[in-house]
Design a protein around this motif. Structure first.
Motif, PDB file in Angstrom:
ATOM      1  N   MET A   1       0.838  -1.170   0.000  1.00  0.00           N
ATOM      2  CA  MET A   1       0.000   0.000   0.000  1.00  0.00           C
ATOM      3  C   MET A   1       0.886   1.238   0.000  1.00  0.00           C
ATOM      4  SD  MET A   1      -2.604   1.328   2.925  1.00  0.00           S
ATOM      5  CE  MET A   1      -4.046   0.594   2.255  1.00  0.00           C
ATOM      6  N   ALA A   2       0.690   2.091  -0.949  1.00  0.00           N
ATOM      7  CA  ALA A   2       1.480   3.310  -1.048  1.00  0.00           C
ATOM      8  C   ALA A   2       0.956   4.339  -0.058  1.00  0.00           C
ATOM      9  CB  ALA A   2       1.406   3.870  -2.453  1.00  0.00           C
ATOM     10  N   PHE A  25       6.383   2.549  -0.531  1.00  0.00           N
ATOM     11  CA  PHE A  25       5.851   1.432  -1.302  1.00  0.00           C
ATOM     12  C   PHE A  25       6.390   0.129  -0.724  1.00  0.00           C
ATOM     13  CE2 PHE A  25       6.332   5.027  -4.215  1.00  0.00           C
ATOM     14  CZ  PHE A  25       5.070   5.112  -4.788  1.00  0.00           C
ATOM     15  N   ASP A  26       5.560  -0.898  -0.758  1.00  0.00           N
ATOM     16  CA  ASP A  26       5.997  -2.212  -0.296  1.00  0.00           C
ATOM     17  C   ASP A  26       6.849  -2.927  -1.335  1.00  0.00           C
ATOM     18  OD1 ASP A  26       4.675  -1.998   2.156  1.00  0.00           O
ATOM     19  OD2 ASP A  26       2.819  -2.802   1.334  1.00  0.00           O
ATOM     20  N   SER A  27       6.583  -2.661  -2.625  1.00  0.00           N
ATOM     21  CA  SER A  27       7.274  -3.394  -3.686  1.00  0.00           C
ATOM     22  C   SER A  27       7.369  -2.558  -4.961  1.00  0.00           C
ATOM     23  CB  SER A  27       6.517  -4.680  -4.006  1.00  0.00           C
ATOM     24  OG  SER A  27       5.282  -4.368  -4.628  1.00  0.00           O
ATOM     25  N   PRO A  47      15.593  -2.578  -8.858  1.00  0.00           N
ATOM     26  CA  PRO A  47      15.527  -4.027  -9.039  1.00  0.00           C
ATOM     27  C   PRO A  47      14.151  -4.614  -8.699  1.00  0.00           C
ATOM     28  CG  PRO A  47      16.809  -3.482  -7.086  1.00  0.00           C
ATOM     29  CD  PRO A  47      16.504  -2.189  -7.782  1.00  0.00           C
ATOM     30  N   ASP A  48      13.831  -5.727  -9.338  1.00  0.00           N
ATOM     31  CA  ASP A  48      12.556  -6.405  -9.084  1.00  0.00           C
ATOM     32  C   ASP A  48      12.410  -6.800  -7.623  1.00  0.00           C
ATOM     33  OD1 ASP A  48      11.783  -6.181 -11.723  1.00  0.00           O
ATOM     34  OD2 ASP A  48      12.486  -8.186 -12.269  1.00  0.00           O
ATOM     35  N   SER A  49      13.512  -7.064  -6.955  1.00  0.00           N
ATOM     36  CA  SER A  49      13.460  -7.504  -5.557  1.00  0.00           C
ATOM     37  C   SER A  49      13.287  -6.346  -4.564  1.00  0.00           C
ATOM     38  CB  SER A  49      14.734  -8.273  -5.206  1.00  0.00           C
ATOM     39  OG  SER A  49      15.857  -7.409  -5.216  1.00  0.00           O
ATOM     40  N   ALA A  50      13.234  -5.105  -5.045  1.00  0.00           N
ATOM     41  CA  ALA A  50      13.149  -3.948  -4.148  1.00  0.00           C
ATOM     42  C   ALA A  50      11.894  -4.013  -3.276  1.00  0.00           C
ATOM     43  CB  ALA A  50      13.156  -2.650  -4.952  1.00  0.00           C
ATOM     44  N   THR A  51      12.092  -3.792  -1.985  1.00  0.00           N
ATOM     45  CA  THR A  51      11.004  -3.746  -1.012  1.00  0.00           C
ATOM     46  C   THR A  51      11.268  -2.608  -0.030  1.00  0.00           C
ATOM     47  OG1 THR A  51      12.108  -5.312   0.455  1.00  0.00           O
ATOM     48  CG2 THR A  51      10.542  -6.235  -1.143  1.00  0.00           C
ATOM     49  N   ASN A  52      10.291  -2.346   0.815  1.00  0.00           N
ATOM     50  CA  ASN A  52      10.437  -1.287   1.834  1.00  0.00           C
ATOM     51  C   ASN A  52      11.000  -0.015   1.208  1.00  0.00           C
ATOM     52  OD1 ASN A  52       9.479  -3.009   3.890  1.00  0.00           O
ATOM     53  ND2 ASN A  52      11.515  -3.916   4.046  1.00  0.00           N
ATOM     54  N   ILE A  53      10.356   0.447   0.181  1.00  0.00           N
ATOM     55  CA  ILE A  53      10.832   1.570  -0.629  1.00  0.00           C
ATOM     56  C   ILE A  53      10.284   2.870  -0.058  1.00  0.00           C
ATOM     57  CG2 ILE A  53      10.857   2.550  -2.953  1.00  0.00           C
ATOM     58  CD1 ILE A  53      10.032  -0.516  -3.753  1.00  0.00           C
ATOM     59  N   ARG A  54      11.176   3.794   0.227  1.00  0.00           N
ATOM     60  CA  ARG A  54      10.777   5.134   0.684  1.00  0.00           C
ATOM     61  C   ARG A  54      11.372   6.130  -0.289  1.00  0.00           C
ATOM     62  NH1 ARG A  54      10.480   5.591   7.064  1.00  0.00           N
ATOM     63  NH2 ARG A  54       8.812   6.962   6.392  1.00  0.00           N
ATOM     64  N   PHE A  68      15.816   1.754  -0.466  1.00  0.00           N
ATOM     65  CA  PHE A  68      15.098   0.499  -0.619  1.00  0.00           C
ATOM     66  C   PHE A  68      15.980  -0.665  -0.182  1.00  0.00           C
ATOM     67  CE2 PHE A  68      17.201   1.477  -4.610  1.00  0.00           C
ATOM     68  CZ  PHE A  68      17.790   0.281  -4.997  1.00  0.00           C
ATOM     69  N   GLU A  69      15.330  -1.768   0.120  1.00  0.00           N
ATOM     70  CA  GLU A  69      16.030  -3.007   0.424  1.00  0.00           C
ATOM     71  C   GLU A  69      15.975  -3.883  -0.815  1.00  0.00           C
ATOM     72  OE1 GLU A  69      14.263  -4.671   3.928  1.00  0.00           O
ATOM     73  OE2 GLU A  69      14.707  -2.873   5.111  1.00  0.00           O
ATOM     74  N   TYR A  70      16.969  -4.752  -0.969  1.00  0.00           N
ATOM     75  CA  TYR A  70      17.013  -5.629  -2.136  1.00  0.00           C
ATOM     76  C   TYR A  70      17.570  -6.985  -1.727  1.00  0.00           C
ATOM     77  CZ  TYR A  70      21.938  -4.240  -2.244  1.00  0.00           C
ATOM     78  OH  TYR A  70      23.248  -3.996  -1.908  1.00  0.00           O
ATOM     79  N   SER A  71      17.305  -7.999  -2.540  1.00  0.00           N
ATOM     80  CA  SER A  71      17.786  -9.349  -2.219  1.00  0.00           C
ATOM     81  C   SER A  71      19.211  -9.528  -2.717  1.00  0.00           C
ATOM     82  CB  SER A  71      16.867 -10.399  -2.831  1.00  0.00           C
ATOM     83  OG  SER A  71      17.013 -10.424  -4.228  1.00  0.00           O
ATOM     84  N   SER A  72      19.881 -10.533  -2.168  1.00  0.00           N
ATOM     85  CA  SER A  72      21.280 -10.757  -2.515  1.00  0.00           C
ATOM     86  C   SER A  72      21.473 -11.172  -3.974  1.00  0.00           C
ATOM     87  CB  SER A  72      21.899 -11.806  -1.594  1.00  0.00           C
ATOM     88  OG  SER A  72      21.176 -13.015  -1.698  1.00  0.00           O
TER      89      SER A  72
END
Length: 138
Positions: A1-2, A25-27, A47-54, A68-72
């Motif tokens: 949810m934005a 954004f969550d994703s 990246p497609d794996s981006a989450t917790n985006i501010r 943002f956070e991203y996967s390894s």
């Protein structure tokens, strides 16, 4: 949810009023649905794996700060045209936010990139290999 927050700031000594927006954004999929890639406030190479985006940006300019956070499996610079740089060449962002690190912290990160094809933005990645920061100032 934005989540959206608006703020208008008056620049001291002039009549210019800059509207700022804060988004969360969550994703990456939420960003696609929001149209922010098309508006240019968030880079398409996210990246497609981006989450917790501010994200925070000025509505009328390209000034942006983004974390943002991203996967390894995704590694900076995430397939974009950014090139490695050193801390001496890193410019401070014009925008700040309570979730944004100090300039000294950004410059101390082990991975620093200049992104000439993205309006002279910068990208930094933390030592944990999970968090990235992007900013640009017109």
């Amino acid at each position: 949810m934005a989540i959206t927050m608006f703020m208008s700031i008056a620049v001291s000594g002039c009549d210019l009023v800059l509207e700022e927006r804060n988004e969360q954004f969550d994703s990456r999929n939420e960003i696609t649905e929001s149209g922010y890639f098309e508006k240019g406030w968030i880079p398409r190479w996210l990246p497609d794996s981006a989450t917790n985006i501010r994200e925070k940006h000025e509505v009328d300019t390209i000034a942006t700060v983004l974390v943002f956070e991203y996967s390894s499996g995704d590694e900076p610079p995430f397939g974009n045209e950014c090139v490695a740089t050193d801390s001496e060449r890193v410019s401070a962002p014009r925008l700040t936010a309570h979730w944004w690190p100090a300039v000294a912290q950004l410059k101390a990160m082990p991975l620093l990139y200049r992104c000439p094809d993205d309006n002279s933005g910068f990208l930094a990645a933390s030592a944990d290999g999970k968090t990235a920061y992007f900013w640009r100032t017109p």
